[in-house]
Design a protein around this motif. Structure first.
Motif, mmCIF file in Angstrom:
data_model
loop_
_atom_site.group_PDB
_atom_site.id
_atom_site.type_symbol
_atom_site.label_atom_id
_atom_site.label_comp_id
_atom_site.label_asym_id
_atom_site.label_seq_id
_atom_site.Cartn_x
_atom_site.Cartn_y
_atom_site.Cartn_z
ATOM 1 N N ALA A 17 0.892 -1.175 0.000
ATOM 2 C CA ALA A 17 0.000 0.000 0.000
ATOM 3 C C ALA A 17 0.927 1.221 0.000
ATOM 4 O O ALA A 17 1.129 1.872 1.021
ATOM 5 C CB ALA A 17 -0.915 0.001 1.222
ATOM 6 N N PRO A 18 1.532 1.517 -1.162
ATOM 7 C CA PRO A 18 2.632 2.483 -1.211
ATOM 8 C C PRO A 18 2.265 3.905 -0.809
ATOM 9 O O PRO A 18 3.143 4.683 -0.439
ATOM 10 C CB PRO A 18 3.094 2.428 -2.672
ATOM 11 N N ASN A 19 0.978 4.250 -0.849
ATOM 12 C CA ASN A 19 0.599 5.616 -0.461
ATOM 13 C C ASN A 19 0.140 5.696 1.001
ATOM 14 O O ASN A 19 -0.430 6.700 1.424
ATOM 15 C CB ASN A 19 -0.484 6.172 -1.394
ATOM 16 N N PHE A 20 0.404 4.656 1.779
ATOM 17 C CA PHE A 20 0.136 4.674 3.218
ATOM 18 C C PHE A 20 1.227 5.499 3.885
ATOM 19 O O PHE A 20 2.416 5.200 3.762
ATOM 20 C CB PHE A 20 0.161 3.234 3.763
ATOM 21 N N ARG A 21 0.844 6.570 4.582
ATOM 22 C CA ARG A 21 1.840 7.411 5.252
ATOM 23 C C ARG A 21 1.230 8.175 6.420
ATOM 24 O O ARG A 21 0.011 8.325 6.515
ATOM 25 C CB ARG A 21 2.522 8.360 4.277
ATOM 26 N N ASP A 22 2.118 8.629 7.271
ATOM 27 C CA ASP A 22 1.751 9.317 8.506
ATOM 28 C C ASP A 22 1.624 10.812 8.221
ATOM 29 O O ASP A 22 2.504 11.403 7.588
ATOM 30 C CB ASP A 22 2.858 9.058 9.533
ATOM 31 N N LEU A 23 0.532 11.428 8.692
ATOM 32 C CA LEU A 23 0.377 12.881 8.559
ATOM 33 C C LEU A 23 1.092 13.630 9.676
ATOM 34 O O LEU A 23 1.088 14.862 9.698
ATOM 35 C CB LEU A 23 -1.108 13.264 8.542
ATOM 36 N N GLY A 24 1.709 12.900 10.597
ATOM 37 C CA GLY A 24 2.423 13.546 11.688
ATOM 38 C C GLY A 24 3.728 14.170 11.244
ATOM 39 O O GLY A 24 4.266 13.863 10.178
ATOM 40 N N GLY A 25 4.248 15.046 12.091
ATOM 41 C CA GLY A 25 5.530 15.678 11.845
ATOM 42 C C GLY A 25 5.453 17.074 11.271
ATOM 43 O O GLY A 25 6.432 17.827 11.313
ATOM 44 N N HIS A 26 4.291 17.449 10.714
ATOM 45 C CA HIS A 26 4.136 18.794 10.141
ATOM 46 C C HIS A 26 4.120 19.847 11.250
ATOM 47 O O HIS A 26 3.509 19.649 12.301
ATOM 48 C CB HIS A 26 2.845 18.890 9.329
ATOM 49 N N ARG A 27 4.748 20.979 10.985
ATOM 50 C CA ARG A 27 4.733 22.114 11.909
ATOM 51 C C ARG A 27 3.554 23.023 11.575
ATOM 52 O O ARG A 27 3.158 23.150 10.412
ATOM 53 C CB ARG A 27 6.023 22.923 11.782
ATOM 54 N N THR A 28 2.993 23.653 12.590
ATOM 55 C CA THR A 28 1.889 24.587 12.387
ATOM 56 C C THR A 28 2.408 26.025 12.430
ATOM 57 O O THR A 28 3.544 26.281 12.833
ATOM 58 C CB THR A 28 0.806 24.417 13.464
ATOM 59 N N ARG A 29 1.558 26.940 12.032
ATOM 60 C CA ARG A 29 1.929 28.362 12.057
ATOM 61 C C ARG A 29 2.263 28.834 13.470
ATOM 62 O O ARG A 29 3.030 29.772 13.654
ATOM 63 C CB ARG A 29 0.780 29.216 11.488
#
Length: 265
Positions: A17-29
């Motif tokens: 399922a190659p497009n399985f990924r974590d949305l974590g790690g992004h920084r917010t404003r």
């Protein structure tokens, strides 16, 4: 309960399922960070290989949200992680042309009428407009946010290729969390590196339908202007993203705060 794998959104977590990924790690404003290991996005989850199943079950997923239509779900049922709650939440009218690619493209005459001579690109822009305006989409994305805010985590949501319906879902969730648009677009475009299975499937369909590959190609990739079409539609129809969330999706401030509290460090 077994150990939960700590992951990043780099690399391929599941080869099947190659497009399985974590949305974590992004920084917010505001300088906060989206927590890892709570919110996953994916492509189809019906073809997981035996080696991937152990990894999949190790993510601690407690809620699986299937954004596909009833036709897709019936044809290719999901592999549900051990102990996870399953929710079928369509975001497209199941009878709309775009909701049934397989049936539509198996009829060469209809396929040429809908997708031939540059129409596929116009079709994709219409898909992204409808993901913002159609009743099924408004109800479905509201439920996605509510489940992310209140339901058990970790959570995975997905469609077939994990790029359009899932792409707007991810853009919505990350925008609600305060992630910058540039980072959201970058996350969205990552799907283009993970479409080998979609390409294979669509090339077979192209050959069977008699449609030239260049007529079908716009549907096999994401483009920044596709996502921009959704955000522009939000502004045109509702006046602002906040109004779309409050009036279109009908989400309460309490739900949004609960979602942010749960997902942000």
């Amino acid at each position: 309960m077994g150990s939960v794998a700590i992951v990043t959104n780099d690399g391929f977590l599941l080869s099947s399922a190659p497009n399985f990924r974590d949305l974590g790690g992004h920084r917010t404003r505001e300088g906060r960070t989206v927590r890892e290991g709570l919110l996953y996005r994916s492509d189809a989850l019906h073809t997981l290989s035996e080696p991937d199943l152990t990894t999949y079950n190790g993510f601690g997923i407690r809620q699986l949200i299937d954004l596909r239509t009833s036709h897709e779900r019936d044809r290719l049922p999901d592999v549900i992680p051990d102990g996870a709650e399953y929710a079928a939440i369509g975001v497209q009218n199941a009878e709309a042309a775009g909701a049934n690619f397989v049936d539509l493209l198996s009829d060469p005459e209809r396929a040429r009428a809908v997708f031939g001579d540059g129409a596929a690109e116009r079709f994709m822009f219409a898909v992204y407009r409808d993901l913002v305006t159609e009743d099924e989409a408004l109800q479905g994305y509201r439920e996605l946010v509510e489940r992310a805010a209140k339901g058990p985590t970790a959570l995975v949501f997905h469609c077939s290729a994990g790029k359009d319906r899932t792409g707007w879902g991810a853009a919505l969730l990350l925008t609600l969390l305060g992630v910058e648009r540039e980072a959201i677009v970058a996350d969205y475009l990552v799907s283009n590196d993970r479409q080998a299975a979609t390409d294979h499937w669509m090339r077979t369909i192209s050959a069977d339908s008699g449609l030239p590959w260049e007529d079908i190609a716009p549907m096999t990739r994401v483009r920044a202007d596709y996502l921009e079409k959704a955000f522009t539609t939000v502004d045109t129809v509702y006046g602002s993203f906040d109004a779309y969330v409050a009036e279109g999706l009908g989400l309460s401030q309490a739900t949004l705060e609960e979602f942010a509290d749960r997902m942000l460090d």
